[in-house]
Scaffold this motif. Structure first.
Motif, PDB file in Angstrom:
ATOM      1  N   ILE B  44       0.823  -1.200   0.000  1.00 29.17           N
ATOM      2  CA  ILE B  44       0.000   0.000   0.000  1.00 29.17           C
ATOM      3  C   ILE B  44       0.863   1.260   0.000  1.00 29.17           C
ATOM      4  N   CYS B 123       0.308  11.794  -2.886  1.00 28.19           N
ATOM      5  CA  CYS B 123      -0.400  10.512  -2.792  1.00 28.19           C
ATOM      6  C   CYS B 123       0.307   9.483  -3.671  1.00 28.19           C
ATOM      7  N   PRO B 124       0.769   8.394  -3.085  1.00 30.33           N
ATOM      8  CA  PRO B 124       1.554   7.440  -3.874  1.00 30.33           C
ATOM      9  C   PRO B 124       0.741   6.694  -4.914  1.00 30.33           C
ATOM     10  N   VAL B 125      -0.576   6.657  -4.741  1.00 28.94           N
ATOM     11  CA  VAL B 125      -1.395   5.899  -5.691  1.00 28.94           C
ATOM     12  C   VAL B 125      -2.373   6.792  -6.454  1.00 28.94           C
ATOM     13  N   ASP B 126      -2.112   8.105  -6.447  1.00 33.03           N
ATOM     14  CA  ASP B 126      -2.943   9.058  -7.191  1.00 33.03           C
ATOM     15  C   ASP B 126      -4.423   8.943  -6.836  1.00 33.03           C
ATOM     16  N   ALA B 141     -11.957   4.009  -3.510  1.00 32.26           N
ATOM     17  CA  ALA B 141     -11.618   2.678  -4.025  1.00 32.26           C
ATOM     18  C   ALA B 141     -10.120   2.551  -4.317  1.00 32.26           C
ATOM     19  N   HIS B 142      -9.436   3.692  -4.492  1.00 34.23           N
ATOM     20  CA  HIS B 142      -8.008   3.640  -4.771  1.00 34.23           C
ATOM     21  C   HIS B 142      -7.170   3.905  -3.534  1.00 34.23           C
ATOM     22  N   CYS B 143      -7.761   4.560  -2.524  1.00 40.40           N
ATOM     23  CA  CYS B 143      -7.010   4.969  -1.336  1.00 40.40           C
ATOM     24  C   CYS B 143      -6.570   3.738  -0.554  1.00 40.40           C
ATOM     25  N   THR B 144      -5.329   3.761  -0.099  1.00 43.01           N
ATOM     26  CA  THR B 144      -4.813   2.624   0.655  1.00 43.01           C
ATOM     27  C   THR B 144      -4.759   2.902   2.143  1.00 43.01           C
ATOM     28  N   ARG B 163     -13.098   1.767   6.058  1.00 39.31           N
ATOM     29  CA  ARG B 163     -13.185   1.620   4.613  1.00 39.31           C
ATOM     30  C   ARG B 163     -14.611   1.474   4.087  1.00 39.31           C
TER      31      ARG B 163
END
Lengths: 510, 165
Positions: B44, B123-126, B141-144, B163
């Motif tokens: 993550i 944010c590492p996952v945009d 849905a993308h947030c870790t 979540r």
């Protein structure tokens, strides 16, 4: 109708004591009207329905109380007349467990007043409208899977064979047997209607060999229908040959691929109860209002099959059958192999409830002490899905998800054969059922992690590209300045000019 | 006798050379270990282990430079799986590193967001979207739940929520 015996033997499975004598001794009891109805909005596999009645409203038998929106859904109807008491969350039994879900609660007025004749829409000509009609008629797979019938009959892979499932191999359950004995002509008619919808060239009615009266009645009805494409297959009495996948393999020799439906290889299975419901809808305009439920077990005063309005509280149904008798140990919904124990008898009968067992102490295993696996391999021999339960057990207890995948956990149909055969009383099916939940969670997590990793890589690449672009720009300027002599001179002079101006400004201000 | 000695010595030397060369030319061995270690991590990208992402941490583990108990979101489960895979001792999770958990996601309080755009690039996952001077939002849905954005918000308007809430 031609009767034949398939020349294959089922994989695995067990011969189990049937326990069906008591409930098949008398005809299906009809005319039972409950005092209350609890109608769950979701009694099928798919999106829930939307209620279309209000509190206090009077509803009539056959009236739609909750409408289906998607094709993969099925409407819910009032199965007797009465007033809507509430729309609230209640505990309702579903396929594998009890769930809390939104229900319409109706106080029945005992008059059982139907909708005026002609209120139901006639059977349409257009196949698409016919499917919608089946959905709005609330019909789902009555074998227990409660898959919306309209979805299953819808346009998809061409259907090679329509299989009408009357195998009913699980102990105690006899509702399909009794229906086949009493309404064989209606079942055959329903089967032919579905065959036409699917444009299936062939239709096989499969019945277990230990139901001679049902076979006789179906053969008679088949002959009367005069349809040559109908065949009746008599199936050996081995549990769980009535499972959809097992039955398809037994009849056709084709194994249904893992994670796929039989319909994807051209076989559609429909329960005999579903065929009957389709017949009622098409010929009489009557939606799915009731189903036959087997009430069995030594803890019941009068074991029998009852035509039960959908939504009847279980307690009222038991009362109708003379109430409890003696020492009832457990109330089980479903058969003795795949059913599960209910916490109380206030919950309603749903479209998927085929059997209710009030089990006496003597009928239920009392010794739950588990012993070590002695690796006898009996479970592997009994498994109808060709799995290795002892290996799965080890992987499940170790939480080894990769190994669970390798040994095919998701192919377990939870039939309970390994449990029954295990000499060490290991509750294998229970372990697998729980492991399936954990495994699904693990797989979702893995998918999420892989996506996250991807997203992070792209993020990093973009960042790196940004830095690189900055560097490239710097390099380009430096390169231009260094190679182009006039530009270089100009830049130097401009810098000197700037410095001079600044100096003169400084002296001015002094 | 002499021939035998020579042949065997030659064989030994030759095979040594092959081994040395493969070790030099194919440094992928450690990479493969790192890759497998990475697949055991929750991935993550919270960076609470002290490394800038899961891959660098996996590489450090593969090189024997990092302990296997530095992944807060993975928890004891991940420590156990890593220990099993690497044949190391199970050690207690280092709980001082952080509290990132996959069961939570970030949510931006729209009343307080000033549209500064500082959380978007970190944010590492945009998972954060928005441009300057507009209210930002998190794609749940993308947030870790990595908590990285929390430290970058000047008005402290990012919260972590369960979540599935």
């Amino acid at each position: 109708m031609l009767e034949y015996t398939p020349d294959r033997r089922p994989t695995g499975g067990l011969r189990l004591p049937a326990h069906k004598e008591a409930s098949t001794a008398q005809p299906i009891a009809r005319g039972f009207v409950p005092r209350t109805l609890v109608l769950a909005l979701q009694q099928h596999q798919g999106p829930p329905t939307t209620p279309v009645v209000r509190r206090g409203e009077r509803v009539l038998r056959g009236q739609v109380v909750a409408r289906a929106r998607a094709l993969r859904s099925a409407a819910v109807h009032a199965s007797t007349s009465g007033h809507v008491r509430a729309i609230e969350d209640r505990l309702v039994p579903s396929v594998h467990a009890v769930h809390r879900t939104r229900c319409i609660v109706i106080d029945a007025d005992g008059e059982d007043e139907p909708l005026p004749p002609g209120a139901g829409s006639a059977w349409p000509e257009d196949p698409e409208k016919q499917l919608k009609s089946i959905r709005d008629g609330g019909i789902v797979g009555l074998g227990g899977g409660v898959f919306p019938t309209a979805e299953k009959l819808g346009p998809q892979t061409p259907c090679k064979v329509l299989i009408i499932n009357g195998v009913e191999c699980e102990p105690y359950i006899s509702c399909d047997d009794m229906l086949m004995r009493e309404a064989a002509a209606e079942i055959v008619d329903g089967a032919l209607i579905m065959r036409e919808l699917l444009a299936a060239p062939e239709c096989i009615v499969a019945v277990e060999r230990d139901k001679p009266q049902a076979i006789e009645a179906l053969l008679e009805a088949g002959r009367a229908s005069g349809d040559a494409s109908l065949r009746l297959a008599d199936i050996p009495t081995i549990y769980p040959t009535g499972g959809e996948r097992q039955l398809v393999e037994m009849l056709t020799g084709e194994e249904v691929p893992s994670t796929h439906y039989p319909s994807e290889i051209g076989y559609i299975c429909q329960n005999v109860g579903t065929a009957f419901a389709v017949h009622r809808l098409v010929r009489a305009g009557e939606p799915l209002l009731s189903r036959v439920v087997t009430v069995a077990g030594d803890g019941i005063a009068r074991p029998q099959n009852v035509e039960t309005p959908i939504g009847t509280p279980i307690g009222e149904l038991i009362e109708f059958c003379g109430g409890y008798r003696g020492d009832v140990d457990r109330l089980i919904l479903g058969g003795s192999m795949m059913g599960y124990a209910l916490p109380n008898d206030e919950m309603p009968i749903t479209k998927g409830s085929n059997c209710l067992i009030a089990a006496a102490r003597t009928e239920v295993r009392q010794d739950f002490s588990e012993r070590f696996c002695i690796r006898c391999g009996n479970c592997g021999t009994a498994c109808p899905a060709r799995l290795l339960p002892q290996e799965l057990l080890r992987a499940a207890r170790d939480n080894d998800h990769a190994l669970l995948d390798e040994f095919g956990l998701t192919d377990c149909i939870e039939c309970g054969c390994c449990d029954v055969i295990c000499p060490s009383h290991i509750p294998l099916t229970e372990v697998f059922r729980n492991a399936k939940f954990a495994h699904a969670r693990y797989q979702r997590q893995e998918v999420f992690s892989a996506e996250t990793q991807q997203r992070f890589r792209r993020h990093e690449e973009r960042e790196r590209a940004d830095v690189q672009r900055g560097k490239d720009l710097q390099d380009q300027i430096r390169h231009e300045v260094e190679t182009d002599e006039p530009a270089r001179q100009q830049a130097i002079e401009a810098a000197i000019e700037r410095a001079r101006q600044r100096r003169s400004q400084d002296t001015d201000s002094e | 006798m002499l021939i035998g000695t020579v042949v065997l010595a030659g064989l030994a030397l030759g095979l040594c050379a092959v081994l040395v060369l493969t070790d030099r030319l194919l440094p992928a061995g450690r990479d493969r270990v790192a890759e497998q270690v990475e697949s055991l991590l929750p991935r993550i990208q919270c960076a609470q282990c002290g490394y800038p992402g899961c891959r660098p941490y996996a590489e450090a583990i593969a090189a024997g430079e990092a302990d296997i108990n530095r992944c807060p979101p993975g928890g004891e489960d991940t420590v156990r799986r890593l220990a099993e895979f690497l044949g190391r001792e199970v050690v207690a999770l280092d709980t001082t590193l952080g509290s990132a958990s996959m069961n939570r996601v970030a949510r931006i309080d729209e009343h307080n967001c000033i549209g500064c755009n500082r959380c978007v690039p970190v944010c590492p996952v945009d998972a954060v979207v928005g441009v300057q001077q507009t209210i930002h939002a998190v794609i749940a849905a993308h947030c870790t739940g990595c908590e990285i954005c929390l430290a970058h918000c000047p008005v402290d308007c990012i919260d972590l929520i369960p979540r599935d809430a």
